[in-house]
Design a protein around this motif. Sequence first.
Motif, PDB file in Angstrom:
ATOM      1  N   THR A 128       9.400  -9.945 -20.388  1.00 45.38           N
ATOM      2  CA  THR A 128       8.454  -9.045 -20.835  1.00 45.38           C
ATOM      3  C   THR A 128       7.421  -8.990 -22.008  1.00 45.38           C
ATOM      4  OG1 THR A 128      10.099  -7.258 -19.682  1.00 45.38           O
ATOM      5  CG2 THR A 128       7.914  -6.431 -21.158  1.00 45.38           C
ATOM      6  N   THR A 187       9.896  -2.496 -19.738  1.00 44.78           N
ATOM      7  CA  THR A 187       8.895  -1.529 -20.121  1.00 44.78           C
ATOM      8  C   THR A 187      10.058  -1.803 -21.800  1.00 44.78           C
ATOM      9  OG1 THR A 187       9.602   1.437 -19.958  1.00 44.78           O
ATOM     10  CG2 THR A 187       8.412   0.221 -18.570  1.00 44.78           C
ATOM     11  N   ASN A 211      15.226  -2.604 -18.306  1.00 47.12           N
ATOM     12  CA  ASN A 211      14.190  -1.574 -18.824  1.00 47.12           C
ATOM     13  C   ASN A 211      13.288  -2.777 -19.632  1.00 47.12           C
ATOM     14  OD1 ASN A 211      16.258   1.344 -19.736  1.00 47.12           O
ATOM     15  ND2 ASN A 211      17.552  -0.701 -20.153  1.00 47.12           N
ATOM     16  N   GLY A 266       5.128  -8.145 -24.813  1.00 50.07           N
ATOM     17  CA  GLY A 266       4.359  -6.818 -24.953  1.00 50.07           C
ATOM     18  C   GLY A 266       3.055  -6.200 -25.367  1.00 50.07           C
TER      19      GLY A 266
END
Length: 300
Positions: free
Chosen positions: A32, A77, A75, A34
């Motif tokens: 991920t 996010t 997870n 950000g």
Amino acid sequence: IFIMKKNLLLAFFFLFSASFAAQNLDWFYFLTQGQSVYSGNFQNGNRSYSIAIDSEQNVYMAGVYQENLGVDPANPTVLQLTSANGRESNQCFLVKLDKNKNYLWHKTISIGLNSEASIFSIAIDKSENVIIAGTALGNNINLNPGTATPVLYNTDNNLQNAIFVNKYSKDGDFIYGNFYKGGMGIPKVTVDKNSDVFLVGQYHNYFAGYNTDFDLSGQDFYLNGAHGSAFILKNDGNGNIINAKFLQGGRIEAIQFDNDNNLVIFGNAGQINYNNEASFTNETNGTGGGDFILKTNAAM
């Protein structure tokens, strides 16, 4: 009619092939990236440089991120890693996933202002310990952050480069961390069948006080090759030096052990001085650059 049948057969073939290939895919994972708190844009400076797989098929991945990074597939996010120094500073990560893509643990290295750290290489020893090698530039760099036993480098705020090596247990417990002041280039690390650790890179040999000392016990161990030469360092499983040699005139790109515990080195050079023990010249290109392979036993 023949053309139509041919097209239908081709379409069926590609559809079947794509479906078959998809059925063989176990899993896929994007780290991920950000959103920047500075620009509002999503980050694109995150890079993975090395991967390793242990005997239980757990996956280790290491690299750098800028500002923030999520490393848990369950997870996506959540950003587990956040840099304290903004998007212009590389900060490193090591993450371990099991064979089914489940997050197990992650590690990072804390850095001071205007500093950076990168992990370029991973090795797994016979006890499933994980060894990483990377570079650091800057000040107040801590190889064991968030604990009562920090391993610090450059606490005087000097911007100086180093190569570091960290060792963790398979559960992520910190075992040791070593800094090699003046270390340069892109280091590579591997282990032999005895779990001795072999590190290669480039070293500083320009003026006293900044030259790379390969013995961290307090006993000096300097190499005589020219500044910027490649080095081969052999440590035991506790991070203590066994031997080190230089390779002047060349750059080491990869290292690996064969089944007889011989160290095989791949690199690029024109004319090589191997620790004042042997010299080699590219027969077709003289002192110009060319790829080479060097083989030596683990005793060096």
